[in-house]
Design an enzyme around this catalytic site. Sequence first.
Site: not given
Lengths: 43, 637
Positions: B93, B89-90, B99
């Site tokens: 980014h 997830h990070e 998101h």
Amino acid sequence: LPAPENFDVDGGLDRDIFDINEDLGLDLFEGDISLDGVQERNS
Amino acid sequence: IVGEGYRWPHTIPYVLDDSLEMNARGVILEAFERYRLKTCIDFKPWSGEANYISVFKGSGCWSSVGNQHVGKQNLSIGHNCDRTATVQHEFLHALGFFHEQSRSDRDDYVSIIWDRITPGKENNFKAYTDEETDSLNVPYDYNSVMHYSKTAFQIGSEPTIVTRISDFMDVIGQRLDFSDHDLLKLNRLYNCSSSLSFMDSCDFELENVCGMIQSSEDSADWQRVSQVPEGPESDHSNLGQCKGSGFFMHFSSSSVNVGDTAVLESRKLYPKRGFQCLQFFLYNSGHENDQLDIYIREYSGDNVNGILILVEEIKDIPLGSWQLYHVTLKVTNKFRVVFRGVRGAGDSLGGLSIDDINLSETQCPHHTWHIRNFTQYLSDPNGALFSPPFYSSKGYAFQIYMTLTNLTKIGIYFHLISGANDDQLQWPCPWQQATMTILDQNPDIRQRMSNGRSITTDPSLTSDDGTYFWDRPSKVGTEAFFPNGTQFKRSRGYGSSSFITYERLKSRDFIKGNDVYILLTVEDISHLNSTQDEPVPTSSVSDLCAFFRCENDGICLVRNGNAECRCPSGEDWWYMGKRCEKRGSRRDTIVIATSSTAAVFALMLVITLVSVYCTRKKYRKEAGSHPANTTLENQYA
């Protein structure tokens, strides 16, 4: 004697990324986005 | 995020900062492997590039969005952030993703319930314009690993995000793995057309059987079928749920003689990394003596037709159910994977079937825990399961404990147990990372969203009573018994009560045919400890092994005050040498014996011929020195 309890790294909780950050008192953009780089670039 | 300037090169330079916890380091490398399998994004240790990502243990889990061109770009994997999907997830980014629920069209798909949001946190629910972000023609994705969960920033217990299609309420916020649409977007953004470690996937649904070929050097063929009277009744890909589809390959051992074979070869494959994991499901409806041999046909400059190399003989295949198998390959040249079914002795009414083959350049899990009839445990309020005992590659014995008592979620714990090698091992157990993964049994490895958790043994960790948590189980463990009555000692478990929720467990293909697979890997990650090692207390085992490295997964033992290696071996191969550095095999022995015999035979032949020649020459010479009519018998009489 009963067997000792297992060690739970989550402490019984099912915490998402945002919960972890919120518990730490972080006030990040959208919960987990750092704007430092953007701010540096804009300035 | 819109703007080419935010893109990273396809290979991202990174630094793992010394501040990172050991477990986090291993988890980050595991997350990188998922990128390598499913996308064209790769990672390399920073070697002076202008921009790189520094992963460190900050407060919490966070990242910037996109390449900020600031040189060192920080990404924090703090305490409790050491989960593979959190790292994925990070890094999404960092690769340029916001998101999912901040998309410009999000109001068409979810409702934000503003009065349930903690005051002051409303800014976290911003939606971007089409000028700021681009959804790359990919539909709104409730399954995204980038979506908030329904409870994000809530003030009470009611959800802050309500999906317009109610079925998705418990879907949003998954932290398992990339969704299909996450991958589609990432691969579109970075123009990916291939990945580093994926090689092939085949569920035999198409008639071209993924380019596989039947060999002519055998007695029978594998057949593409959708069912076999003696089993299986359906394929493994969709377990017969779709009429008119659901195929697998079958070798009918009942229609051939004992010893007959059927050989199926994959298309040619081109390795990049030199190590592979072959994974497939196998069903035996023939006889227990039927076996499946896995070969590779390796092509090199001198061997245009390829050399067949036996990798593994799979014997004692259980009858009557699909079974998951992993085979480790180490191939560096162009090759094919060869499946050779062999009819064994004994009556057979069916045969061998294979389905859902996946080949990737990744490490195979070390062990598989197959849980049959899984749903029966879910309905048991006292439900709890212990795995069979396993050994790590270093020799530590362990067991996995799964708790099913909670009404909403499943827990999983790693236990060290007393084992055969305990006298030779280092205690407290240092830096062994255990990765426990519940397998999403989707036929295609690229679409699997398996859920994994890792824990690492910290030798300095102490329990409340002052003992070392990871000390020898015979010292700190409690008495336990295997089902056969054998007594052993089991240490306290270490893991998570929130491994997976029942809602997520029932999604995807975690339970398929009422079977669940837990994949287990326990590996030494001491090499990731870049800081100076602190002295580690040991119970009774000498540190000699700390300075004596065994190669090829050999295990170091202390005998008579000296460190020695116990080398791994298989049925027809073994490692030898002081450090297990040399490899031997039955084939080598046969070659040596045959060539020695031939050499001795040739030498004897030469000696015989020379002897005969010399003898004949001598007698011919002597015969020539006598007069023609001499009577020899009376010459000296």
